[in-house]
Design an enzyme around this catalytic site. Structure first.
Site, mmCIF file in Angstrom:
data_model
loop_
_atom_site.group_PDB
_atom_site.id
_atom_site.type_symbol
_atom_site.label_atom_id
_atom_site.label_comp_id
_atom_site.label_asym_id
_atom_site.label_seq_id
_atom_site.Cartn_x
_atom_site.Cartn_y
_atom_site.Cartn_z
ATOM 1 N N CYS A 13 0.806 -1.221 0.000
ATOM 2 C CA CYS A 13 0.000 0.000 0.000
ATOM 3 C C CYS A 13 0.841 1.274 0.000
ATOM 4 O O CYS A 13 1.631 1.512 0.921
ATOM 5 C CB CYS A 13 -0.923 -0.001 1.215
ATOM 6 S SG CYS A 13 -1.958 1.473 1.307
ATOM 7 N N LYS A 40 -9.599 -9.663 5.524
ATOM 8 C CA LYS A 40 -9.421 -8.707 6.606
ATOM 9 C C LYS A 40 -9.866 -9.289 7.945
ATOM 10 O O LYS A 40 -10.975 -9.816 8.064
ATOM 11 C CB LYS A 40 -10.222 -7.430 6.309
ATOM 12 C CG LYS A 40 -9.798 -6.733 5.021
ATOM 13 C CD LYS A 40 -10.741 -5.608 4.651
ATOM 14 C CE LYS A 40 -10.359 -5.003 3.306
ATOM 15 N NZ LYS A 40 -11.327 -3.969 2.858
ATOM 16 N N VAL A 53 -6.302 0.417 4.893
ATOM 17 C CA VAL A 53 -5.075 0.777 5.596
ATOM 18 C C VAL A 53 -4.533 2.055 4.966
ATOM 19 O O VAL A 53 -4.854 2.359 3.816
ATOM 20 C CB VAL A 53 -4.022 -0.367 5.502
ATOM 21 C CG1 VAL A 53 -4.459 -1.562 6.294
ATOM 22 C CG2 VAL A 53 -3.740 -0.761 4.043
ATOM 23 N N GLU A 70 -7.096 7.109 7.468
ATOM 24 C CA GLU A 70 -6.765 8.033 6.373
ATOM 25 C C GLU A 70 -5.309 8.498 6.496
ATOM 26 O O GLU A 70 -4.907 9.098 7.496
ATOM 27 C CB GLU A 70 -7.710 9.221 6.285
ATOM 28 C CG GLU A 70 -9.069 8.871 5.715
ATOM 29 C CD GLU A 70 -8.984 8.370 4.278
ATOM 30 O OE1 GLU A 70 -8.363 9.039 3.433
ATOM 31 O OE2 GLU A 70 -9.531 7.297 4.000
ATOM 32 N N SER A 71 -4.539 8.239 5.450
ATOM 33 C CA SER A 71 -3.088 8.440 5.508
ATOM 34 C C SER A 71 -2.681 9.879 5.772
ATOM 35 O O SER A 71 -1.759 10.133 6.565
ATOM 36 C CB SER A 71 -2.445 7.951 4.206
ATOM 37 O OG SER A 71 -2.941 8.669 3.085
#
Length: 226
Positions: A13, A40, A53, A70-71
């Site tokens: 990711c 998951k 993720v 949320e990155s």
């Protein structure tokens, strides 16, 4: 008691890589837990409202856990709460500009998803052109480097480094000519590839895992390499 940080992640990711790079740049200790997004775990679905993720689990005093998702939110939290190098400009206007370009990086990732997963030649070419056009816009923004905003590494660099990493694998398959007319981006990409925080954001098996991902999707990209 110091906070404990646990990053729930996936090995491929790019959004996870943003958070890993930010944590590495600041020298913050954290635990990384990789999961299988195709299967998951129930405990993950309970803490990730979107089922995506990364998720950063912050364990504070008394053992209370708070899950952040949320990155970009996670990266902002890391910037706001952890010591080490500053990854955002101090000026409010410049900081807002950086946040905007972080979002722009996410739109490139959306196009890349189509490029790497489609088996349709026409869709592939459309996505390739879209990616090239977006990088042409970024090229106009870059200065003399070596990083996005000059001499200091920032969260924008943390966003774009995982994007460039895709092309380390793609370039072994075929010449997409995405960076043909963007010399500043080519230099930026080379600089980021050498950054320790960037190199260690993925495992040594990343190229093999990405190639296997392309195989599972019967990607047109692989047909170009045949």
């Amino acid at each position: 008691m110091a906070q404990k940080l646990t990053l729930i992640s996936h090995k491929l990711c790019p959004y996870v890589q943003r958070a890993v790079i930010a944590l590495n740049e600041k020298g913050v200790p954290f635990e990384r837990v990789d999961i299988d997004l195709a299967n998951k775990p129930d405990w993950f679905l309970k803490i990730s409202p979107l089922g995506k993720v990364p998720v950063l689990v912050v364990t504070g005093d008394g053992g209370k856990e708070v899950a952040l998702f949320e990155s970009n939110v996670i990266c902002e939290y890391i910037e706001d709460t952890q010591g080490g190098a500053k990854l955002h400009p101090q000026d409010a206007l410049q900081r807002a500009q950086h946040r905007a370009w972080m979002e722009f990086g996410s739109t490139i990732l959306s196009e890349l998803w189509g490029l790497e997963t489609t088996g349709d030649p026409a869709i592939f070419e459309s996505k390739r052109q879209a990616v090239a056009a977006k990088f042409a816009q970024v090229e106009k923004t870059l200065g003399t480097g070596p990083f996005f905003a000059g001499k200091d590494f920032s969260l924008v660099d943390a966003v774009f480094a995982p994007i460039f990493r895709y092309f380390d694998v793609f370039d072994e398959l075929t010449d997409l000519s995405v960076f043909a007319d963007t010399p500043k981006i080519r230099a930026w990409r080379e600089t980021l590839a050498k950054r320790p925080s960037v190199r260690t954001a993925v495992g040594p098996d990343y190229p093999q895992l990405l190639h296997a991902f392309l195989v599972r999707h019967n990607a047109h990209l692989l047909k170009l390499a045949a």
